[in-house]
Design a protein around this motif. Structure first.
Motif, PDB file in Angstrom:
ATOM      1  N   ARG A 166       1.147  -0.806   0.178  1.00 12.18           N
ATOM      2  CA  ARG A 166      -0.018  -0.342  -0.183  1.00 12.18           C
ATOM      3  C   ARG A 166       0.867   0.940  -0.004  1.00 12.18           C
ATOM      4  O   ARG A 166       2.456   1.278   0.388  1.00 12.18           O
ATOM      5  CB  ARG A 166      -1.010   0.034   1.382  1.00 12.18           C
ATOM      6  N   THR A 167       0.405   2.265  -0.225  1.00 12.28           N
ATOM      7  CA  THR A 167       0.225   3.979  -0.524  1.00 12.28           C
ATOM      8  C   THR A 167       0.080   4.804   0.419  1.00 12.28           C
ATOM      9  O   THR A 167      -0.950   4.530   0.659  1.00 12.28           O
ATOM     10  CB  THR A 167       1.261   4.049  -1.828  1.00 12.28           C
ATOM     11  N   ILE A 168       0.861   5.770   1.123  1.00 13.80           N
ATOM     12  CA  ILE A 168       0.265   6.552   2.091  1.00 13.80           C
ATOM     13  C   ILE A 168      -0.899   8.099   0.928  1.00 13.80           C
ATOM     14  O   ILE A 168      -1.048   8.108   0.721  1.00 13.80           O
ATOM     15  CB  ILE A 168       0.987   6.793   3.104  1.00 13.80           C
ATOM     16  N   PHE A 169       0.606   8.465  -0.051  1.00 17.15           N
ATOM     17  CA  PHE A 169       0.580   9.509  -0.678  1.00 17.15           C
ATOM     18  C   PHE A 169       1.059   9.211  -1.961  1.00 17.15           C
ATOM     19  O   PHE A 169       1.983   8.823  -2.045  1.00 17.15           O
ATOM     20  CB  PHE A 169       0.829  10.347   0.440  1.00 17.15           C
ATOM     21  N   ASP A 170       0.545   9.577  -2.840  1.00 16.81           N
ATOM     22  CA  ASP A 170       1.510   9.050  -4.325  1.00 16.81           C
ATOM     23  C   ASP A 170       2.150  10.395  -4.955  1.00 16.81           C
ATOM     24  O   ASP A 170       1.680  11.510  -4.269  1.00 16.81           O
ATOM     25  CB  ASP A 170       0.546   8.852  -5.496  1.00 16.81           C
ATOM     26  N   TRP A 171       3.305   9.926  -5.242  1.00 19.91           N
ATOM     27  CA  TRP A 171       4.435  11.044  -5.437  1.00 19.91           C
ATOM     28  C   TRP A 171       4.686  10.488  -7.033  1.00 19.91           C
ATOM     29  O   TRP A 171       5.070   9.738  -7.465  1.00 19.91           O
ATOM     30  CB  TRP A 171       5.352  11.714  -5.120  1.00 19.91           C
ATOM     31  N   ASP A 172       4.435  12.030  -8.082  1.00 18.02           N
ATOM     32  CA  ASP A 172       5.412  11.342  -8.886  1.00 18.02           C
ATOM     33  C   ASP A 172       6.350  12.573  -8.929  1.00 18.02           C
ATOM     34  O   ASP A 172       6.499  13.337  -9.701  1.00 18.02           O
ATOM     35  CB  ASP A 172       4.376  11.851 -10.290  1.00 18.02           C
ATOM     36  N   TYR A 173       7.467  11.950  -9.268  1.00 26.95           N
ATOM     37  CA  TYR A 173       8.520  12.575  -9.363  1.00 26.95           C
ATOM     38  C   TYR A 173       9.637  13.160 -10.898  1.00 26.95           C
ATOM     39  O   TYR A 173      10.857  13.861 -10.940  1.00 26.95           O
ATOM     40  CB  TYR A 173      10.124  11.920  -8.622  1.00 26.95           C
ATOM     41  N   SER A 174       8.885  12.522 -11.396  1.00 30.17           N
ATOM     42  CA  SER A 174       9.226  12.479 -13.135  1.00 30.17           C
ATOM     43  C   SER A 174       9.586  13.631 -13.656  1.00 30.17           C
ATOM     44  O   SER A 174      10.404  13.563 -14.276  1.00 30.17           O
ATOM     45  CB  SER A 174       7.665  11.905 -13.881  1.00 30.17           C
ATOM     46  N   GLN A 175       9.068  14.856 -13.271  1.00 28.04           N
ATOM     47  CA  GLN A 175       9.414  16.028 -13.869  1.00 28.04           C
ATOM     48  C   GLN A 175      10.048  16.876 -13.606  1.00 28.04           C
ATOM     49  O   GLN A 175      10.434  17.753 -14.085  1.00 28.04           O
ATOM     50  CB  GLN A 175       7.726  16.685 -13.802  1.00 28.04           C
ATOM     51  N   GLY A 183      15.410  16.486 -10.174  1.00 27.77           N
ATOM     52  CA  GLY A 183      16.094  15.956  -8.816  1.00 27.77           C
ATOM     53  C   GLY A 183      16.249  14.431  -9.423  1.00 27.77           C
ATOM     54  O   GLY A 183      17.184  13.785  -8.895  1.00 27.77           O
ATOM     55  N   ALA A 184      15.210  13.988  -9.685  1.00 29.53           N
ATOM     56  CA  ALA A 184      15.276  12.936 -10.030  1.00 29.53           C
ATOM     57  C   ALA A 184      15.977  11.834 -10.859  1.00 29.53           C
ATOM     58  O   ALA A 184      16.148  10.918 -10.655  1.00 29.53           O
ATOM     59  CB  ALA A 184      13.548  12.470 -10.265  1.00 29.53           C
ATOM     60  N   LYS A 185      16.253  12.999 -11.841  1.00 30.48           N
ATOM     61  CA  LYS A 185      16.667  12.353 -12.894  1.00 30.48           C
ATOM     62  C   LYS A 185      18.540  12.199 -12.339  1.00 30.48           C
ATOM     63  O   LYS A 185      19.211  11.763 -12.516  1.00 30.48           O
ATOM     64  CB  LYS A 185      17.012  13.581 -14.074  1.00 30.48           C
ATOM     65  N   LYS A 186      18.623  13.314 -11.359  1.00 30.68           N
ATOM     66  CA  LYS A 186      20.551  13.358 -10.773  1.00 30.68           C
ATOM     67  C   LYS A 186      20.309  12.285 -10.051  1.00 30.68           C
ATOM     68  O   LYS A 186      21.759  11.754 -10.046  1.00 30.68           O
ATOM     69  CB  LYS A 186      20.594  15.098 -10.546  1.00 30.68           C
ATOM     70  N   TYR A 187      19.567  11.982  -8.888  1.00 30.71           N
ATOM     71  CA  TYR A 187      19.381  11.446  -8.171  1.00 30.71           C
ATOM     72  C   TYR A 187      18.280   9.977  -7.988  1.00 30.71           C
ATOM     73  O   TYR A 187      17.557  10.221  -7.214  1.00 30.71           O
ATOM     74  CB  TYR A 187      19.247  11.980  -7.308  1.00 30.71           C
ATOM     75  N   PRO A 188      18.733   9.244  -9.067  1.00 34.37           N
ATOM     76  CA  PRO A 188      17.617   8.492  -9.740  1.00 34.37           C
ATOM     77  C   PRO A 188      17.188   6.956  -8.703  1.00 34.37           C
ATOM     78  O   PRO A 188      16.202   7.030  -8.510  1.00 34.37           O
ATOM     79  CB  PRO A 188      17.595   7.892 -11.013  1.00 34.37           C
ATOM     80  N   HIS A 189      17.981   7.623  -7.588  1.00 31.70           N
ATOM     81  CA  HIS A 189      18.082   6.143  -6.639  1.00 31.70           C
ATOM     82  C   HIS A 189      17.801   6.859  -5.934  1.00 31.70           C
ATOM     83  O   HIS A 189      16.755   5.791  -4.941  1.00 31.70           O
ATOM     84  CB  HIS A 189      19.448   5.257  -6.247  1.00 31.70           C
ATOM     85  N   VAL A 190      17.908   7.591  -5.400  1.00 30.01           N
ATOM     86  CA  VAL A 190      17.313   8.350  -3.709  1.00 30.01           C
ATOM     87  C   VAL A 190      15.659   8.835  -4.175  1.00 30.01           C
ATOM     88  O   VAL A 190      15.314   8.579  -3.237  1.00 30.01           O
ATOM     89  CB  VAL A 190      18.157   9.552  -3.409  1.00 30.01           C
ATOM     90  N   PHE A 191      15.684   9.383  -5.540  1.00 27.59           N
ATOM     91  CA  PHE A 191      13.873   9.274  -5.744  1.00 27.59           C
ATOM     92  C   PHE A 191      13.569   8.416  -6.599  1.00 27.59           C
ATOM     93  O   PHE A 191      12.532   8.371  -7.349  1.00 27.59           O
ATOM     94  CB  PHE A 191      13.790  10.532  -6.567  1.00 27.59           C
ATOM     95  N   SER A 192      13.702   7.161  -5.739  1.00 28.51           N
ATOM     96  CA  SER A 192      12.713   5.868  -6.130  1.00 28.51           C
ATOM     97  C   SER A 192      12.589   4.793  -5.199  1.00 28.51           C
ATOM     98  O   SER A 192      12.586   5.388  -4.103  1.00 28.51           O
ATOM     99  CB  SER A 192      14.023   4.514  -6.593  1.00 28.51           C
TER     100      SER A 192
END
Lengths: 661, 187
Positions: free
Chosen positions: A3-12, A15-24
């Protein structure tokens, strides 16, 4: 079933591109957390002294919850016994009764309002507890190594069992308050760590004995809490991979891994890897410890258990965390002090605003304050622990003014940044051709003091963003002030070298700190530094590293009186390791050929070998004060120009003045 | 940077440095401080006995004071003990030597062939003299000192989880010329 509590979409987000592991995403228990960031719990001493959550604490936590950008935000640990032996901090939240649930709910709600995962923590402080009682409790009545802490009372078997139940009851209250995750703290000398350690657990009942026996208290709590909260709530424990207590017979590192395996078997979903106790004689998190020094301990933990592990210690930057995750050394990134310094640090990484991050300088003043029953504060973040107070936030200026900030050191830059953010037209004048003031010189000291300059870079970026005009290499004169008549002048002119009060102060071998650090004048083999505060200490260490025999002489009773106690002990060790001799409560009386005569506070005289005397005492720089006043211009003086202090005094002065103009 | 100021005006030129005189003055002050330790102890002891009243057991009060000192001495030793560095018996013995030297005793560590056993030998100790000067019975001095050392060593033993013992084999107040304490670790 996940389950998840809140959905987050980091694709845009950049930072998600630069630090793909942290923001996965990561799965902990059955819960999917959108990113791999956790704000690790820290006490803040902001709650009422009887354990009720306050507005101040809610605001503090809300800011950190916003910062984790959908990750995990942990509240400070609660104590769970009415007798308050488990209370280690005067402002620690309590959970020993249902009456505390509404306050705890405010924390969970605040975290949820920022769309983060709310993590609740149980923390009986054990042998570092009892802050309001005559003694604390533990598995055995082991004497305290540090006088700061209370004598330890040995818990009876029945009391141990009651404590387990108190943990379970407090866990239930956390879930009732609406938290999504449960964490048990067993680190740095708190009760669970006391039971785990061979150093502090000498019991002969079922809670003592070999390492498996010593794990019983922990595993009973884990099993009891798990049963109480059910299988759906992720359960984390924080425990030491290395106690750093080998000198007093603490657990071996191998035993610590057995503890990890027993915790996993008992039912935790994740382990937060920590190192060291408050009683350890080895430093763990101070600035002199290189970044990433403890990652090998997390890596070792991963070799022994099959659940996610996390780590916080000296892992300040997203690139380090991203690599550590990619390399399989940790599964998710914890941070504590970096988010004390900048609550929004991870969010700024996500948004690609790294230049806006106010970097922690690992000075440990936050800890020093907590141990001395003071509310949390931060060396370089004046807003810390004032998040609830609207007066602490920059508001648009009612009248736009032309502000001259004289001096491009930390105080001036902080003031310029805030004043310009509020809409003033700000000019910063710096007579050197580089910003930073004394921080430039301070960065020449060893033991990672160059990290301090990141604060200057941060403030420069903020000033640039808000349109501050820099005038480098330009020294402001009285005539300039009279000609231009700015609305406001902020004198951030720093300090001057104190003029020598000893005989021989006019000799050629009496030089300034700056002369010594940059070797613009000859520095002999035997150096006496006049002063025993931080600038003198940093210079002493820098010179000692260059092979000089250094003697510190200062009128303060202890060396480094201006350094917070949680860091001062490190400097004392550095001085010793580098052969620097310190004469405190002393002054220089006379400088002669090849020697200096020192005089103690009560008149005794001591000769020391001396080829060079370095002037390390400072006075406020009063320059331009009269010129500004003569022209009836609004005047502020900040930083070392008021009283020579450290980076913290400069930053706080600058911030508050920036708000006031 | 500000310019360096010339020699201060109006201040008397210091006398030439006389090392012997300075050392003599410092030494006298050090001995004065040592005397002050004993003066503080015996005046506090006298105050406690007086406060307890005529029916109180003065010997018990005094021994209690010695025991408190033992606990406190041990506390100062805890940060200095290191199980990873050599013989523990020697570390404890050396700590005692250091404490008593700073109080003005002539004392040394005598190692034995067994690394788990050392002897601490006092050929001069100012405490029995102080007891005499302040009117405390010599029996109290012997028992008090023993109790203090046993308390300190017991606390150290508890702290590090090893069985350490201390026994007095000779005592100056008993007229044996020197104090000798044997410190040993049980296997």
């Amino acid at each position: 079933m996940t389950r998840t509590i809140f959905d987050w979409d980091y694709s845009q987000y950049p930072g998600a591109k630069k630090y793909p592991h942290v923001f996965s995403p990561i799965q902990i228990g059955d819960l999917i957390v959108p990113n791999r960031i956790k704000y690790a719990a820290t006490e803040d001493n902001l709650n009422s002294h009887d354990g009720y959550v306050t507005d101040e604490d809610v605001a503090y936590i809300r800011a950190r919850a916003k910062g984790v950008a959908g990750g995990i935000c942990t509240m400070q640990g609660v104590y769970m016994d009415e007798r308050r032996y488990g209370q280690g901090y005067v402002g620690q939240a309590a959970a020993w009764d249902d009456k505390f649930v509404p306050g705890l709910k405010r924390l969970a709600d605040a975290i949820h309002e920022e769309r983060a995962v709310a993590n609740y923590q149980l923390m009986h402080c054990g042998r570092v507890g009892g802050v309001e009682t005559p003694f604390c409790e533990g598995p055995s009545a082991m004497p305290q190594r540090l006088r700061l802490f209370k004598p330890v009372y040995e818990m009876s078997t029945e009391e141990v069992e009651i404590s387990i139940q108190q943990h379970i009851d407090a866990a239930r209250r956390g879930i009732e308050a609406g938290f999504d995750m449960m964490e048990i703290s067993g680190i740095v000398g708190y009760l669970i760590s006391n039971f785990l350690s061979a150093y502090t657990n000498r019991r002969t009942d079922r809670f003592g004995g070999d390492v498996y026996g010593r794990c019983t208290f922990m595993t009973d709590i884990i099993k009891g809490v798990r049963k109480e909260i059910g299988p759906d709530i992720p359960l984390i424990i924080r425990i030491c991979a290395w106690e750093q207590l080998d000198d007093v017979g603490g657990n071996t590192q191998e035993e610590s891994m057995i503890v990890y395996q027993e915790a996993e078997k008992a039912g935790v979903d994740s382990i937060s890897v920590t190192v060291g106790w408050q009683e350890s004689i080895v430093p763990v998190i101070s600035r002199d410890i290189d970044f990433g020094s403890w990652l090998y301990q997390a890596e070792r933990a991963k070799q022994h258990i099959n659940i996610p592990v996390s780590m916080a210690y000296r892992l300040f930057h997203a690139d380090m965390a991203d690599k550590a995750i990619a390399d399989g050394k940790i599964d998710y990134w914890e941070n504590c002090r970096p988010q004390i310094a900048d609550p929004l640090m991870p969010l700024k990484y996500l948004e690609g605003r790294e230049e806006d991050i106010r970097w922690c300088v690992a000075c440990n003043v936050c800890l020093a304050r907590l141990f001395r029953d003071a509310p949390m504060t931060c060396y370089i973040n004046p807003l810390c622990a004032h998040e609830h107070d609207p007066d602490y936030y920059p508001q648009a200026a009612k009248t736009k003014k032309t502000v001259w900030v004289v001096g491009g050191g930390p105080a001036g830059l902080e003031c310029a940044s805030i004043a310009s953010e509020r809409g003033h037209e700000v000019h910063v004048f710096e007579k050197r051709d580089k910003l930073g003031g004394t921080i430039i010189d301070a960065g020449l000291a060893p033991y990672n003091d160059d990290e301090l300059y990141r604060f200057i870079e941060f403030n420069k970026a903020q000033c640039d963003k808000h349109g501050v005009e820099f005038h480098l290499g330009e020294e402001v004169t009285a005539e300039m002030i009279e000609d231009e008549l700015p609305d406001t002048v902020v004198l951030a002119t720093g300090s001057t070298v104190r003029k020598p009060t000893f005989f021989g102060g006019d000799r050629d071998n009496v030089i300034t700190l700056s002369d010594a650090l940059y070797e613009t004048k000859p520095v002999g083999d035997n150096v006496v530094i006049w002063g025993n505060k931080k600038p003198a200490i940093g210079t002493a260490l820098a010179l000692a590293k260059r092979g000089k025999k250094v003697t510190l002489v200062g009128t303060e009773r202890t060396v480094g009186k201006d350094i917070n106690p949680s860091f001062r002990w490190r400097y004392n060790i550095f001085l010793r390791q580098n052969g620097v001799v310190s004469y405190n409560d002393c002054d220089v009386e006379q400088v002669m050929d090849g020697q200096a005569i020192l005089v103690t506070y009560d008149g005794h005289r001591v000769p020391v070998k001396c080829d060079t005397v370095v002037l390390g005492e400072r006075d406020p720089n009063p320059a331009l004060e009269q010129a500004v006043q003569d022209n009836s211009i609004e005047l502020y003086q900040i930083g070392d120009a008021v009283v020579p202090r450290g980076l913290s005094g400069a930053t706080h002065d600058g911030y508050k003045t920036g708000l006031r103009i | 940077m500000a310019e360096v100021q010339a020699t201060p005006q109006g201040v008397k030129q210091p006398k030439p440095f006389d090392a012997e005189q300075e050392i003599a003055k410092l030494w006298a002050k050090c001995q004065g401080a040592q005397d002050e330790i004993r003066r503080a102890f015996y005046s506090s002891r006298a105050a406690a006995i007086a406060a307890a009243g005529d029916d109180a057991d003065a010997n018990a009060i005094a021994l209690n004071a010695w025991q408190f000192r033992g606990h406190d001495i041990a506390k100062s030793y805890f940060p200095r003990i290191n199980l990873t560095k050599g013989s523990l018996a020697e570390q404890v013995g050396q700590l005692l030597v250091g404490s008593w030297r700073s109080q003005g005793a002539v004392v040394k560590l005598v190692k034995s062939e067994n690394p788990d056993e050392v002897f601490v030998e006092w050929t001069r100790c100012p405490w029995p003299t102080a007891a005499k000067n302040y009117g405390a019975p010599m029996a109290e001095d012997v028992a008090g000192c023993d109790l203090m050392l046993q308390t300190a060593v017991a606390d150290v033993a508890l702290f590090i989880g090893r069985k350490i013992n201390i026994e007095t084999t000779k005592a100056i107040p008993r007229g044996e010329g020197k104090c000798v304490r044997r410190i040993w670790l049980e296997k």
